[in-house]
Enzyme design. Structure first.
Site, mmCIF file in Angstrom:
data_model
loop_
_atom_site.group_PDB
_atom_site.id
_atom_site.type_symbol
_atom_site.label_atom_id
_atom_site.label_comp_id
_atom_site.label_asym_id
_atom_site.label_seq_id
_atom_site.Cartn_x
_atom_site.Cartn_y
_atom_site.Cartn_z
ATOM 1 N N GLU A 152 -19.473 -43.777 -29.243
ATOM 2 C CA GLU A 152 -19.918 -45.154 -29.012
ATOM 3 C C GLU A 152 -18.817 -46.194 -29.211
ATOM 4 O OE1 GLU A 152 -23.534 -46.155 -31.048
ATOM 5 O OE2 GLU A 152 -24.740 -44.837 -29.783
ATOM 6 N N GLU A 254 -27.700 -37.830 -29.277
ATOM 7 C CA GLU A 254 -28.708 -38.360 -30.191
ATOM 8 C C GLU A 254 -29.944 -38.663 -29.359
ATOM 9 O OE1 GLU A 254 -27.327 -41.914 -32.108
ATOM 10 O OE2 GLU A 254 -25.577 -40.956 -33.035
#
Length: 387
Positions: A152, A254
Site C-alpha cells: 500500500e 487482505e
C-alpha cells in the site's frame, strides 16, 4: 534386531521427507504445487499489531500456540508483515511446514520501507541491504511462498509517483534472487484498492520490456464485500472481468470487511468457486489476532499463553470447510501477454523509466552478503525511512 531398527529409521526418514512441502510455483495466471492448482487459504498474522511490534516467527511459544489454530481453520498460508531478519526462524518455519502452511512475507518493516512522500530518499543502499538480507534468511525454506516488495505505498490518487520505486524494488529483488541462484520465489506487491488507479497500478507492475521489473504476482487488499453482500453487489464480478486477461496470478492479500460485526464471510464460497478461479487464486483474511481495529479471529490472553476463539473464527471455519476448490485447474490461463504500460494522467504519475540500483548496493549482487538489520529496525524509526 539391528536390521529391523535400521529399516524402521529409514522408513521414518522417508515418511518425514515425503511430508515436506513442495515449493509453490507460478504457471500462467495461477499458482501450482507440482501439477496441482494452488489456492491461497490464509490469514494475515501479526499478533500485537503495530502497538507491540515483534517477529512472530522468532517466538517458538507463539508458534506452538497459534499453528494448531491455523490447522483447525484449514489454512494453507499465512502472511506476516514484519520479521527480524537477524533472528532464528528454523523451528517456527518447520512447525508451519509440518502443518502444511506456506509463508507470504513482507520484506519491509514499519521503520525501514519506502516513504511514499519521498520515495527517492528512502530507496538507498541501507534499505536494500535489509531487503536482500531478508531474502537470504527466508529463501532457504521451501514453504516460503512469496515475498511482498511493498504494501500500500500508493494509497490514494496523489501518491502514484511512488509506484516507480515499488517497481524498482521488485526488479532489484528478482535480480538478486537470480544472481544468488536461489529458488525462484515469486515477488509481487500488495496494493490498496484505490478506485482512481487500481487498474493502472496492476498494469504498471506487469508491463514493459524488462522482464525482471515485472512482478510475478499482484495482490489486492479488498474490503468491498460487507455483510450479506454478493458477487455483483460487491463488484467482485467487475474485478474478475477487469483482470480476465491479466497474465500473472492475482489474489486478495487482505479481505474481510468487519461491518457489520461479527463477520459472516459469505464471500469465501465465491472466492473459491469457478466464478473467480479463472482469474483469482484465493486470499488472506485480515486478521488473526484481535487488535484495536476489531478484525480479530481470536483474542490472545494477557499472558500470551492462550487464545480465545471469537465469533469471526467460527464463521470463517465454517465457510472455509464448506468452500471446495474448483475441479481440475480452475480455468487458469497461459500464454497471456504482459499489460500495456498506463499513460501518465492526472490519476497516474509513475514513470516507465526506473531508477538504477543505487551504486553502493551493487556490492550485494557480487558479494551476496547483506548483513541483517535485526531487531533494531523493528523499533527504531529513522525519519527518512518512516512513512
Amino acid at each position: 534386531m539391528r536390521g529391523f531398527i535400521t529399516l524402521a529409521i529409514a522408513v521414518a526418514l522417508a515418511e518425514s521427507a515425503s511430508a515436506a512441502l513442495q515449493p509453490v510455483t507460478v504457471k500462467g495466471n495461477a499458482f501450482f504445487v507440482g501439477t496441482e492448482r494452488f489456492y491461497i487459504r490464509g490469514v494475515d498474522y501479526q499478533p500485537g499489531g503495530q502497538s507491540q511490534l515483534a517477529d512472530p516467527l522468532a517466538d517458538v511459544d507463539n508458534c506452538k500456540r497459534d499453528i494448531p489454530v491455523f490447522k483447525e481453520l484449514g489454512l494453507n498460508a499465512v502472511r506476516i508483515y514484519t520479521v527480524d531478519n537477524s533472528a532464528n526462524h528454523d523451528e517456527c518455519m518447520k512447525e508451519l511446514e509440518d502443518a502444511g502452511i506456506y509463508l507470504l512475507l513482507d520484506v519491509n518493516t514499519p521503520t525501514i520501507s519506502l516513504n511514499r512522500a519521498d520515495p527517492a530518499a528512502t530507496y538507498n543502499e541501507k534499505y536494500l541491504q535489509h531487503v536482500f538480507a531478508t531474502i537470504d534468511v527466508f529463501s532457504k525454506y521451501d514453504n516460503t511462498l512469496a515475498f511482498f516488495s511493498a504494501n500500500e505505498v500508493v494509497n490514494d490518487a496523489l501518491t502514484t509517483s511512488a509506484a516507480t520505486y515499488v517497481k524498482a524494488v521488485t526488479r532489484d529483488m528478482r535480480k538478486y534472487i537470480k544472481a544468488r541462484k536461489l529458488r525462484s520465489i515469486p515477488v509481487g506487491y500488495s496494493a490498496a484498492d484505490v478506485a482512481e488507479n487500481r487498474m493502472e497500478m496492476a498494469k504498471y507492475l506487469n508491463c514493459g520490456d524488462d522482464a525482471d521489473a515485472r512482478s510475478d504476482f499482484f495482490a489486492v487488499n479488498d474490503y468491498s464485500w460487507c455483510g450479506s453482500s454478493s458477487f455483483t453487489t460487491s463488484n467482485w464480478d467487475a474485478k474478475v472481468k477487469n483482470y480476465t486477461d491479466y497474465s500473472i496470478p492475482i489474489f486478495l492479500s487482505e479481505y474481510g470487511c468487519n461491518k457489520p460485526s461479527p463477520r459472516q464471510f459469505g464471500e469465501v464460497k465465491t472466492l473459491y468457486s469457478d466464478l473467480m478461479s479463472g482469474v483469482f487464486s484465493g486470499g488472506l483474511v485480515y486478521e488473526y489476532s484481535q487488535e484495536p481495529n476489531n478484525f480479530g479471529l481470536v483474542e490472545i490472553s494477557k499472558d500470551r499463553k492462550s487464545v480465545t476463539k471469537l465469533g469471526d473464527f467460527d464463521a470463517l471455519k465454517k465457510q472455509l470447510l464448506a468452500a471446495k476448490n474448483p475441479s481440475g485447474d480452475g480455468g487458469y490461463q497461459t500464454n497471456l501477454k504482459p499489460a500495456d504500460c498506463p499513460q501518465k494522467s492526472s490519476n497516474w504519475e509513475a514513470d516507465n523509466t526506473l531508477p538504477s540500483l543505487p551504486t553502493a548496493a551493487e556490492q550485494y549482487y557480487v558479494s551476496f552478503h547483506a548483513t541483517p538489520s535485526g531487531q533494531r529496525m523493528l523499533t527504531e524509526c529513522a525519519e527518512k525511512w518512516c512513512r
